[in-house]
Design a protein around this motif. Structure first.
Motif, PDB file in Angstrom:
ATOM      1  N   SER A 106       0.942  -1.185  -0.025  1.00 23.48           N
ATOM      2  CA  SER A 106      -0.042  -0.050  -0.041  1.00 23.48           C
ATOM      3  C   SER A 106       0.880   1.360   0.104  1.00 23.48           C
ATOM      4  N   THR A 186      -0.542 -16.125   3.836  1.00 19.98           N
ATOM      5  CA  THR A 186      -0.391 -14.724   3.865  1.00 19.98           C
ATOM      6  C   THR A 186       1.291 -14.271   3.921  1.00 19.98           C
ATOM      7  N   GLN A 223      -2.686  -5.753  11.492  1.00 21.18           N
ATOM      8  CA  GLN A 223      -3.284  -6.280  10.080  1.00 21.18           C
ATOM      9  C   GLN A 223      -2.554  -5.239   8.890  1.00 21.18           C
ATOM     10  N   ARG A 226       0.127  -6.398   6.776  1.00 21.99           N
ATOM     11  CA  ARG A 226      -0.276  -7.414   5.838  1.00 21.99           C
ATOM     12  C   ARG A 226       0.053  -6.871   4.341  1.00 21.99           C
ATOM     13  N   GLY A 228      -0.571  -6.958   0.718  1.00 17.04           N
ATOM     14  CA  GLY A 228      -1.587  -7.425  -0.259  1.00 17.04           C
ATOM     15  C   GLY A 228      -2.803  -7.981   0.399  1.00 17.04           C
ATOM     16  N   GLU A 229      -3.339  -8.859  -0.400  1.00 16.33           N
ATOM     17  CA  GLU A 229      -4.616  -9.350   0.311  1.00 16.33           C
ATOM     18  C   GLU A 229      -4.288 -10.726   1.043  1.00 16.33           C
ATOM     19  N   GLU A 230      -5.078 -11.026   1.990  1.00 14.39           N
ATOM     20  CA  GLU A 230      -5.012 -12.344   2.887  1.00 14.39           C
ATOM     21  C   GLU A 230      -4.931 -13.403   1.987  1.00 14.39           C
ATOM     22  N   ARG A 232      -3.168 -14.370  -0.292  1.00 10.95           N
ATOM     23  CA  ARG A 232      -2.404 -14.292  -1.468  1.00 10.95           C
ATOM     24  C   ARG A 232      -0.922 -14.453  -1.459  1.00 10.95           C
ATOM     25  N   TYR A 236       2.723 -13.761  -4.060  1.00 12.26           N
ATOM     26  CA  TYR A 236       3.779 -12.930  -3.901  1.00 12.26           C
ATOM     27  C   TYR A 236       5.049 -13.543  -3.645  1.00 12.26           C
TER      28      TYR A 236
END
Length: 393
Positions: A106, A186, A223, A226, A228-230, A232, A236
């Motif tokens: 992010s 994750t 959290q 983290r 990207g997405e949980e 995924r 990565y």
């Protein structure tokens, strides 16, 4: 592909060569040449010297602080660094994590972590391997359970390179056990100062402390750490591993080692008084290794250009690591033949003090490089990846 260097590339190569000859810390190069291990402070100074030129974030987009090099320029930089005998960039933060943050992090994560990687004020470790899992990352058991705005992390990571230096560690953790074992993984970043994180040293067989066991006991991780997405994380991780396996090439170092080996062999005598380079068998082994490295150089350039599929990168990892080990074997062969000029060892202890300086480093390197075919996914795992790609057609 066209391997002819352009005028711009040749100019860039000369800039890099001058930097390592004139502006890079000389004492660090001298320490490496003597076979001494670098401290964390040495590594920080080395990387900060590179970043003073904007040259540390290799492989990063220019928008995030990368140098904006072409693949060929990156290759030239890495080759000149190794040919000059400078310290390699510690890869965990710069080569592994940085491009992942740039691609999947992010804006807040990028702003928080990327500048500290480039300034070398934060060092990172990689938390992938686990006890009894080896290179089977999908079998990992370190668990992260949602607890309010945090995860609670429990488990163990092992073979964690320079974990005792790290301020942060990026980990693969299991957040779900449903579906395929590759699912529910994750990508999580953990502050090493968090309560419940402990680091235990693992001393390698050459006496070095680079590896560690890192344990997590109810460690609370926000959290927002983290990537990207949980669930995924497997995706990565595979992007990261492609960068990692290419980073093992070290063509410049291989060339420098082979040139040094040839110089030593042209002077050192074997057990019967002959020059080692005149030994047909040794000369053949050395020439064959030089050919292998020349072939690897072409493959690495293709890989940096993005022309290689994952199975080819796995093949490259195998070739590069086996080449590195083969070079250390040649050094030990030379060391064994020259450490004692004849077979009369009645004055063994007297001769020990006159042993050529390269002999000790040759054995240290030989022991250290045994791990190359294990870390980053064992060569056996790489062969499985290649076979599955061939089966898939």
């Amino acid at each position: 592909m066209n391997l002819q260097l352009s005028a711009e590339d040749l100019d860039f190569q000369q800039q890099v060569r001058r930097f390592f000859a004139e502006d890079y810390p000389l004492d660090i190069k001298q320490k490496i040449a003597r076979g001494e291990r670098l401290t964390k402070a040495d590594q920080v100074r080395s990387q900060q010297a590179l970043q003073a030129r904007g040259w540390l974030g290799i492989g990063w987009p220019k928008a995030h602080g990368g140098p904006g090099w072409t693949p060929v320029q990156r290759y030239l930089f890495e080759s000149e660094l190794e040919l000059a005998g400078a310290a390699n960039i510690i890869p965990m933060g710069v080569i592994y994590l940085g491009p992942i943050l740039a691609a999947f992090g992010s804006p807040e994560q990028q702003q928080r972590w990327l500048p500290n990687i480039l300034s070398s004020t934060h060092f990172w470790a990689q938390g992938y391997s686990e006890p009894e899992s080896g290179s089977d990352l999908a079998s990992l058991r370190t668990a992260a359970v949602v607890d309010g705005d945090d995860y609670r992390v429990n488990g163990t990571k092992i073979w964690t390179t320079q974990g005792h230096w790290a301020d942060w560690i990026f980990c693969l953790v299991r957040t779900s056990r449903g579906g395929r074992k590759q699912e529910g993984i994750t990508f999580l970043c953990i502050d090493m100062r968090s309560p419940g994180v402990s680091v235990q040293p693992i001393i390698s067989m050459n006496g070095a402390h680079e590896l560690n066991r890192v344990e997590f006991d109810n460690v609370r991780v926000p959290q927002c750490n983290r990537i990207g997405e949980e669930g995924r994380g497997w995706h990565y991780a595979n992007v990261l591993l492609g960068n990692e396996r290419l980073s093992y090439a070290h063509i410049g170092k291989k060339k420098a080692d082979l040139a040094r080996l040839r110089r030593l062999a042209s002077k050192c005598r074997d057990g019967v008084g002959g020059i080692m380079l005149d030994d047909p068998l040794f000369a053949h082994k050395l020439a064959a290794m030089e050919v292998r490295v020349a072939v690897l150089e072409v493959s690495v350039l293709r890989g940096l250009s993005g022309d290689l599929p994952p199975a080819a990168i796995s093949s490259l990892k195998i070739q590069c690591t086996e080449c590195a080990q083969g070079i250390t074997e040649l050094f030990t062969e030379l060391a064994g033949a020259t450490a004692f000029p004849d077979m009369n060892c009645s004055d063994w202890f007297a001769r020990l003090g006159a042993t050529p300086a390269f002999v000790v480093k040759a054995w240290d390197d030989y022991l250290f490089e045994r791990a190359q075919s294990i870390y980053g996914g064992t060569n056996e795992i790489q062969r499985t990846i290649i076979w599955r790609a061939l089966e898939a057609g």
